[in-house]
Design an enzyme around this catalytic site. Sequence first.
Site, PDB file in Angstrom:
ATOM      1  N   HIS A  46     -11.496 -37.154 -14.879  1.00  0.00           N
ATOM      2  CA  HIS A  46     -10.578 -36.389 -15.714  1.00  0.00           C
ATOM      3  C   HIS A  46     -11.017 -34.926 -15.809  1.00  0.00           C
ATOM      4  CE1 HIS A  46      -7.769 -35.851 -19.045  1.00  0.00           C
ATOM      5  NE2 HIS A  46      -8.729 -35.195 -19.659  1.00  0.00           N
ATOM      6  N   GLU A  68      -8.132 -40.493 -10.873  1.00  0.00           N
ATOM      7  CA  GLU A  68      -8.196 -40.630 -12.325  1.00  0.00           C
ATOM      8  C   GLU A  68      -7.224 -41.710 -12.800  1.00  0.00           C
ATOM      9  OE1 GLU A  68      -6.470 -37.391 -14.334  1.00  0.00           O
ATOM     10  OE2 GLU A  68      -6.967 -38.138 -16.328  1.00  0.00           O
ATOM     11  N   ASN A 395     -34.814 -44.695   6.157  1.00  0.00           N
ATOM     12  CA  ASN A 395     -35.763 -45.266   7.091  1.00  0.00           C
ATOM     13  C   ASN A 395     -36.384 -46.546   6.530  1.00  0.00           C
ATOM     14  OD1 ASN A 395     -37.302 -44.593   9.640  1.00  0.00           O
ATOM     15  ND2 ASN A 395     -38.939 -45.016   8.172  1.00  0.00           N
TER      16      ASN A 395
END
Lengths: 694, 122, 176
Positions: A46, A68, A395
Site C-alpha cells: 500500500h 495490493e 554455494n
Amino acid sequence: MTIDMAQFQLTFLEEAAEHLVDLESGLLELEQHGQTDMSAIFRAAHSIKGGAATFGFESIAEFTHVVEFVLEKARDGELKPTEELTSQLLQSVDIISEMVKAVREGTDVTPEGREDCLAALQGYIENPDRGTAVGLEPTSTSSPESRLLQITFKPKPSMPATGSDAANIIRELANLGEIEVSCHTDEVPLLSDIDPEKMYLSWDIQLSTDATTEEIEDVFVFVEDDAEISIETRAAVQSEQQSKSKESETSTTGKSEEKPKQQINKKENAEANKESIFIRVAIDKVDQLINLIGELVTTNAMVEQCSKKLDADENQTLKSAVVEMSSHTRNLQEAIMGIRMMPIDFAFSRFPRTVRDTASKLGKQVNLETTGNQTELDKTVIEKIVDPLTHLVRNAVDHGIELPERRQECGKPAEGTIKISAYHRGGNVVIEIQDDGAGLNREKILKKAIEKELITTETAADLSDEDVWNFIFDSGFSTADKVTDVSGRGVGMDVVRKNIQALGGAVHIQSEIEKGTCFTVSLPLTLAIVDGMALRLGRETYIIPILNIIESIRLQPEQCRTMQDGVEIVDIRGEYFPLLRLSEVFGTTEENTTSQDINAGITVVVESDQTRLALQVDELLGEHQVVIKNVEDNYRKIQGISGATILGDGRVAFIIDLSGLVKLARENGRFAKASKFGALKMAQTTQRQEEVAA
Amino acid sequence: MSKTILTVDDSISIRQMVAFTLKQAGFNVVEASDGEQGLQVARNNSVDLIITDLNMPNMDGLQMIQNLRGDAAYKFTPILMLTTESDDTKKMAGKQAGATGWLVKPFNPEQLLKVINKVMAA
Amino acid sequence: MNQQVQETSSNEEMLADTVINGNQFLTFTLQEETYGVDILKVQEIRGWSEPTPIPNAPEFIRGVMNLRGEIVPILDMRRRFQMDETSFTKYTVIVVVNVRERTIGMTVDAVSDVMDITVEDMKDAPDFGTSIDASFIRGLAASEEKMVILLDIDAMLQSCELVDLDKIVEKTEATV
C-alpha cells in the site's frame, strides 16, 4: 507555490526498497509457516503504491495496485494464500524491485515478465479496480458563467464532532464571489438546554459567482452527510440546476451570525517529543564529516607531538589541555564513524529468499538460521559485502547441503541447516556461514589442483587442510561434479575472495567431511580507517594493515637461504616462507640500512590471498589507527600501495597493499613466478635433499 | 503565531513532502510515523490541524482519530485523512471516526494546501 | 587520435582563455629561463618541504605531500625538462596547479612575477631543439626584453604519466 517533487523521489525510492524487503520477508514467512502478519505486508504494498502515485511513478503504482489488491483479499480471507499465490507474489516483488531499480538508475526498462505476472495476479481477482490508484480526481469542464445562487446550509447538530467549522465553509464560499449571508437562530434552544458542542444554526446564502456548480458542491464535500444543503440557481443564465438537498428551506429570520466557540484547552507541554526521530542525510554530507574528523585526528596528533617536546613544568596547562583535546577528538571520531554504521540485517534479510530459491531449484530442504543481525558495520561495507555473502550462501546450499535422500543415508535429518552469524571481534566484524552438509572433499580438490598443475602429486600430501580448502578460491576451480544452474552463473569463488580482500577483509574455511563447512569472513568496521602497523624503511614510514600481520620476528642469517632462481626463503620454526625485502621491491635501496644483513632489521610474516610471506623491513614503529586517503585523486594507482595516510608530523605515509606487492615482486623476479606454492614446494624439496644428504 | 500541523504517515517520503509543503506555506510542522506516535505527539503539542494516513502499523489512522476525538483538546480540531481509496466506504468510516475531510492520494502540494484552507482559517 | 583531439581542444581552450579570461601568467624561472603558466590554473604557491617518495615512480616525480589533508604529487620540473640538478634552496618553491580536477605541485627555482600577456605578444613556439618537448609549449611572449616560454601544463602533465592511460582516454572521450 511550486514545489519540486524530485527532491522527495529519492527518499521514496529508498523507502520503497525497504518496503520491498518487508514484503518479501513477510511472504517468505507465509510460505514457510503458512501465516504471517498480512496487514503488515499489505501495508508495505500500500505504501509503495501510494508513494509511487504521489511522486509520479505511474507504472510502479499501477502494478503495485494490483499486488495490493490481491494482498488485501488475502488479508481479508477472501483469497487463500496457496503456495502458488505466494510464489506469484514473490515474483511480483522482484518485478517491483526491478522497476524501482530502473527508476533509480534512470534506465527505462520494463522488467521481463511484468505483463505475465500482472495477468496472473489479475486472475486471482475478478474485478481489479485499477483506475482508482492512478490519476487525480476528475475536474469539471462545464463552462462557468456568472449567476446568482441561493444556497441553504443547515448542519446537523453533530457536525462539530468531525471538526468541521461552518465559518470555514462560508468563508470558502465568499472566496468564490459576492456573498450575502443570513443566519437562522430559531433552532437554538434555551440557554439551560444548550449543549455547547452541538450546532444549532443554519444559513441562507446568496452567492453571485461564476464558479461552476462542481466548485460550489466541492465546498460542501466534507459535510454533505452532516448537513442539509441545497443549491439553486436564482438569476439563472444557465438552465442547469443541481440540487443535492433532501429538503429545501428558505425562511429567513435572524440576522446575527453566531457559531459555537470551540473550547480547546490545549496542554502546553514544554517537553519536546521523546520519539526517536530519524533524519535522512545525504551520504556525501556524512562523508565530508568523516573527512573532516580525519583531518582533525591528524592535526590533533601533530599538536600532541609538539606538546611532548615542551617542558612539562612550564606548559602544564597546555599539556593537560592537549590531553583533553585528544580524548574529545577520539570520542568525536567514534561518534562520527557511528553515523555510517548500519545493522548487518540489511544484508542478512536477503538470504531467506536466496536460500529458498536455490533450495527449491535443486530439490533440497534447507533451514536458515541467522544470529547477530543487529551487528553494526559501515554502510558501504555492507553494500559491498552483500554479493560475496550471497554467493557463499548460495554455494552452501548448492555444494554444501546434500539432497534429502543422501542426507538420510548419512543419518542426518533430511532438512539441512545453514547458520549465518555476525559478531564483533576486536576492530572487525566476523561473519560466519556454516552448513551441516557434506564438507569439502580433500581428495577431489587435490585431484583437481594436480590436474590444473597447481601442485604435484608429491607435494599434495604435505599440504595442510586449510591450504587445500583455499584452492577453491582459485579462479576456474569448481569441484561440483556437474555445473548446475545455480553455481554456474555469476561470480566465482575467486571473485568472492577478491571482493572481500578489496574491503580489507579476509575469508577462511574450516571443513570436515560429512559434518559441514564453515566460511569465516572478517571485515573491517569501516573503510575510512584501518588498524595499521607503522614500519620504517630507510627514512620513510609505511603502514601495513594489522589484519594481514601474523607475527614479527628477528631472524638469524642461517634461517635464510637463496634458491636457484634468486628467490629467498626463510625458515621459521620449520615452516618456509618466501622472503621479500621491501626496500628492494619498492626500489628504495640507496638509503637502506638492512639491505643484506638479515638480523639487522626485522621480519614481518604477513598473509595475503591465503599466501604467507615474510617481509624484511628496518624497524617496527608501533600500531596506529590511520585514516585512509586516496592517492588516485591526484595521482595514478601505485602498485603495491592501497592508499596513504598522514602521520602525526604532517608527512604522508603509504599504506601497503600486500596482494599488489606480491604481484609487483613477481614481475620484478623477486618472488616465485610460477604458482604461489612454487616457492614452498622448492623449499620443501631442498629440505628433503639435505636430509638425504645428511 | 503560525499554526501547527501534525502529519502522521508511516511513509517517510510522503511525510517529507507534506512537511516540506506545509513549512513552505508558513506552518509549523510536527511529525509522527504511526497512530500511536501521532497520539503522543498531539498530546505533547498544541496542534491546530492533523493530517493522517489511514493504513499504518501499531495504530491505524481511524483508531487514532477516534482516540483524539475523545480528548477535550482535540474534540473539534480539523483532521484530514489521506487515502488512496477513493471509494466511499473508507471515507464514511473516516467520517464516522471523526475525520473532518480527506485527501485522495496521489495528491500534489497545491491540492494539499487547498484542502487545508478548506478546513482551517488561515 | 586521442592525442590530436587533446591538442585541438587545448588550443581552443587557450584562445578562449586569452580572450575571455584576460591573459595573466604566473612566471617562474628554471635554469635561467623564464616560464609562464596560466594564472587561473594556479592554486597556490608553497615553500619547499621534502615530499614522501613514491615507490617505483619516475625520477621526475619527487613524491607526494600533504596539502591540507589531500595527497598531492610533486613534480620536479628540472628533472622533467632534463636540466641540471640543483639542490633545493630557500627560494625553491612549489607551484600548486589545478589541472583536469587534479591538484599537482611543481618545483621551480623561483617565482618571478605575474605578467599580462596579450594575444599580440604571443608567438608560435618554434621547435627549440631543446630538452623541452614542443608540445608542452603554448607559445612565446616577449615582455620587457625578456622571453617567456608559456607552458601548456595540461599537455605536460598528461605526458607525465600522472594518470593512468585508460583514464585519459575516458576523459578525452567524455569531452568529445
